[in-house]
Design an enzyme around this catalytic site. Sequence first.
Site, PDB file in Angstrom:
ATOM      1  N   HIS A  95     -13.671  -6.732 111.499  1.00 22.84           N
ATOM      2  CA  HIS A  95     -14.217  -7.481 110.442  1.00 22.84           C
ATOM      3  C   HIS A  95     -15.152  -6.589 109.443  1.00 22.84           C
ATOM      4  CE1 HIS A  95     -12.256 -10.586 112.594  1.00 22.84           C
ATOM      5  NE2 HIS A  95     -12.980 -10.883 113.308  1.00 22.84           N
ATOM      6  N   THR A 149      -6.055  -8.165 119.268  1.00 26.35           N
ATOM      7  CA  THR A 149      -5.334  -7.089 118.721  1.00 26.35           C
ATOM      8  C   THR A 149      -5.869  -5.789 118.674  1.00 26.35           C
ATOM      9  OG1 THR A 149      -4.314  -9.170 117.434  1.00 26.35           O
ATOM     10  CG2 THR A 149      -3.697  -7.044 116.670  1.00 26.35           C
ATOM     11  N   ALA A 150      -7.196  -5.794 118.261  1.00 30.36           N
ATOM     12  CA  ALA A 150      -7.680  -4.524 117.931  1.00 30.36           C
ATOM     13  C   ALA A 150      -7.788  -3.543 119.339  1.00 30.36           C
ATOM     14  CB  ALA A 150      -9.372  -4.921 117.523  1.00 30.36           C
ATOM     15  N   LYS A 210      -7.187 -20.389 115.949  1.00 27.71           N
ATOM     16  CA  LYS A 210      -7.052 -19.082 115.444  1.00 27.71           C
ATOM     17  C   LYS A 210      -7.024 -18.081 116.756  1.00 27.71           C
ATOM     18  CE  LYS A 210      -7.489 -15.583 112.464  1.00 27.71           C
ATOM     19  NZ  LYS A 210      -8.421 -15.404 111.373  1.00 27.71           N
ATOM     20  N   VAL A 211      -6.045 -17.414 116.754  1.00 26.94           N
ATOM     21  CA  VAL A 211      -6.246 -16.463 117.726  1.00 26.94           C
ATOM     22  C   VAL A 211      -5.501 -15.104 117.633  1.00 26.94           C
ATOM     23  CG1 VAL A 211      -5.683 -18.239 119.591  1.00 26.94           C
ATOM     24  CG2 VAL A 211      -3.934 -17.019 118.757  1.00 26.94           C
ATOM     25  N   SER A 212      -5.913 -14.082 118.455  1.00 27.82           N
ATOM     26  CA  SER A 212      -5.261 -12.761 118.085  1.00 27.82           C
ATOM     27  C   SER A 212      -3.885 -12.592 118.429  1.00 27.82           C
ATOM     28  CB  SER A 212      -5.856 -11.764 119.041  1.00 27.82           C
ATOM     29  OG  SER A 212      -7.350 -11.773 118.992  1.00 27.82           O
TER      30      SER A 212
END
Length: 275
Positions: free
Chosen positions: A150, A106-107, A53-55
């Site tokens: 989150h 991504t943020a 799981k990655v950005s």
Amino acid sequence: MNIAFSPCPNDTFVFHAWVHNLINGAPAPSVTYADIDKTNHWAVAAKGPEILKVSYAALPWALKEYTLLPCGGALGRGCGPLVLTNDAPFASLEGKRVAVPSEMSTAYLLFRLWAAQNAPRGVGEIIILPFHEIMPAVRDGKVDAGLVIHEARFTYPSYGLKLIADLGDWWEKETNLPIPLGAIIARRNIDTFSLVHWIRASVEYAWANPDASKDYILHHAQEMSEEVVRAHIQLYVNEFTANLGEEGYEAVITLLDRAAQEELVPRINLRELRL
């Protein structure tokens, strides 16, 4: 088969059935629970496990070794990162010290796209902090503002913080598309057909049996309340988790194309994103 994802409730909810050998024909994977910053760097260095799981922001650097899977990730509306301060909202972030959770998230990519419009002369110093340290740092005046993700969407008022910008809301108004946050990627030598089937089956099992994963989720939920856990899952697990679909792919392509135009990520062949 090895997989790495975060201990956040959306990930443990999605992968519970597969991890606990509840999917017919699917081998139970060996799981590493790791913050997204670690998995991003593993993917870019091509040193991570077979599935990660990655950005989405890390994809341009990871695609040589990994392929994007059309399920298991996080896209959505009303779920973007927030920019917070402990004072009255600033007229501008120009010259301010801003804490962010990861340079490859991504943020942070969304923040840079937003700041190009809203702080054209540039923000001040960028401070990298673990995401759970950002709100206390803003509250205590160690930084002027913080970029949070989150469950912070639900808890920031308890720190006495104020909202400067909702980057998800900004993105949706700019593009009329959902915001791409987290992606599931797999090494290119893996049978992705079976893998996609297992992940989708795990998502469907989670939706059909929402209480089955409760103990597993809470065990990894880092002392979140059950109410916050439920809100977290409802926000980040949706139709795009089961299938990116045309709208999901368009959102990812738009994000990475805009970022490449701003020279924030390498330009890639966007057609490579589709299986």
